[in-house]
Design an enzyme around this catalytic site. Structure first.
Site, PDB file in Angstrom:
ATOM      1  N   GLY A  96      25.040  -2.330 -89.061  1.00 54.39           N
ATOM      2  CA  GLY A  96      26.482  -2.402 -89.234  1.00 54.39           C
ATOM      3  C   GLY A  96      27.095  -1.260 -90.005  1.00 54.39           C
ATOM      4  CD  GLU A 108      17.760  -5.678 -87.429  1.00 58.98           C
ATOM      5  OE1 GLU A 108      18.538  -6.302 -86.682  1.00 58.98           O
ATOM      6  OE2 GLU A 108      16.571  -5.993 -87.592  1.00 58.98           O
ATOM      7  CB  CYS A 153      40.512   1.776 -58.137  1.00 58.87           C
ATOM      8  SG  CYS A 153      39.840   2.938 -56.929  1.00 58.87           S
ATOM      9  CE1 TYR A 180      24.828  -1.435 -79.117  1.00 54.20           C
ATOM     10  CE2 TYR A 180      25.218   0.096 -80.934  1.00 54.20           C
ATOM     11  CZ  TYR A 180      24.606  -1.051 -80.430  1.00 54.20           C
ATOM     12  OH  TYR A 180      23.779  -1.790 -81.236  1.00 54.20           O
TER      13      TYR A 180
END
Length: 381
Positions: A206, A242, A316, A345
């Site tokens: 985080g 982590e 589109c 990500y």
């Protein structure tokens, strides 16, 4: 060439992860969250430095087994684990399985006992958290992630057969600066030791990554000092973290070419090959992806006037927006745009099959050098 390409700077990544490791106390175990970027080159670069890898699917377990045979994953996490998932974690000799609920713990215990094993477990707990300024808070309220504190205490005190509860895992918020991350870590360890007598605590990741300011970086040395204070208070605790995004985000870029420039109702739009089906990050997080412009000087075609632009892709949908900028300067057809901070990500979370466009290419190197070389070539070569 107009086909977009991801470029991973593995030298920069190696420097980044070594600096993170050096900033942390030696007693703190550094795991990498594979979900952030499972690229083979990325994982091989990190392997000599990190203490282990955290996987969150059977696919990630397979990727680790293929790339790093003989090295057991450090952790297996995530909600909604099926019996097949749990059995795969046991078969892979995962060092710690992070359990999300009492029911999951019972299923894991039955599988472990039937195979003659003892599953080594951390209980994921959903603790109340005071995290002002966090971009995402997952603790202290109704959530699919983790157990309520009372359930975690009961599971720790009376685990089913086949289970060895080793400690607590808590990932309570994301987008934390170093000071707040340290405060949250201290609170998690305090609760884990006081309430369940934990010997091991994984405080998750985080760490903040600021896409609006690519030069701003998480203060790993400040965080390391905060974790050292935690270990001074609880010297017998085995402490691990982590991170994912904060390790790899800065070491990848998405390069693409401008295929059209047009003005619509007074606003400039730059249309590039590819789009958010390759680089989902800006759409997922609602930000403007930072980019640099590498100009091609031998192309005749429309060019913006240097004012504000919206950079869009080939999909589109009006939601296919990669970035907006008022400071990029003139952008013309044939120019190469290098979207930075695309090392986490990014491709791995993108809706890559929408419209069935070709996937991007992948290569290693310095993204700015690759972009400059691309822009220097005649268009179409």
């Amino acid at each position: 060439m107009t086909r977009p390409v991801y470029v991973h700077d593995l030298d920069a990544l190696a420097t980044q992860v070594r600096a993170i490791r050096a900033a942390l106390p030696r007693k703190v175990e550094l795991l990498y969250a594979v979900k952030a970027n499972p690229d083979p080159g990325v994982l091989r670069t990190l392997a000599p430095v990190v203490d282990g890898f955290e996987a969150a699917s059977r696919g990630e377990l397979r990727r680790l087994a293929e790339l790093l045979p003989g090295r057991a994953p450090a952790a297996y996490a995530g909600p909604g684990k099926t019996d097949a998932d749990l059995a795969a974690a046991l078969a892979a000799d995962v060092r710690r399985i992070h359990v999300e609920s009492p029911a999951e713990l019972r299923r894991l215990g039955a599988l472990a006992a039937a195979s003659g094993r003892s599953a080594q477990v951390l209980l994921r707990v959903n603790l109340p958290v005071d995290a002002p300024g966090a971009s995402l808070v997952m603790g202290g309220g109704p959530s699919p992630f983790g157990m309520d504190p009372a359930d975690a205490i009961e599971c720790a005190r009376r685990p089913p057969a086949g289970i060895d509860v080793r400690g607590i895992h808590a990932h309570l918020a994301s987008g934390l600066d170093a000071s707040l991350a340290g405060t949250v870590a201290a609170a998690v360890v305090r609760w884990a030791v006081t309430e369940v007598g934990a010997d091991e605590v994984d405080v998750g990741g985080g760490m903040a990554v600021d896409y609006a300011d690519p030069e701003a970086r998480f203060d790993w040395f400040g965080y390391g000092r905060a974790l050292a204070d935690v270990l001074d208070t609880y010297p017998d605790v085995r402490l691990r973290i982590e991170p994912g995004r904060s390790v790899t985000a800065y070491c990848g870029a998405y390069l693409t070419e401008v295929v059209d420039v047009k003005r619509s109702y007074g606003e400039w739009f730059v249309v590039v090959a590819g789009g958010t089906h390759h680089l989902r990050t800006p759409a997922a997080k609602g930000h403007a992806q930072p980019f640099s412009v590498h100009r091609r000087h031998d192309v005749d075609g429309p060019r913006t006037d240097g004012g504000p632009v919206t950079v869009v892709g080939q999909l589109c949908t009006p939601k296919d927006v990669l970035s907006r900028s008022a400071t990029a300067g003139p952008i013309g057809v044939g120019d190469v745009l290098a979207f930075g901070m695309a090392g986490a990500y990014a491709w791995n979370i993108s809706h890559r099959d929408f419209l069935l466009h070709e996937p991007p290419l992948f290569r290693n190197g310095d993204p700015q050098e690759v972009a400059a070389e691309w822009a220097a070539r005649p268009r179409g070569s």
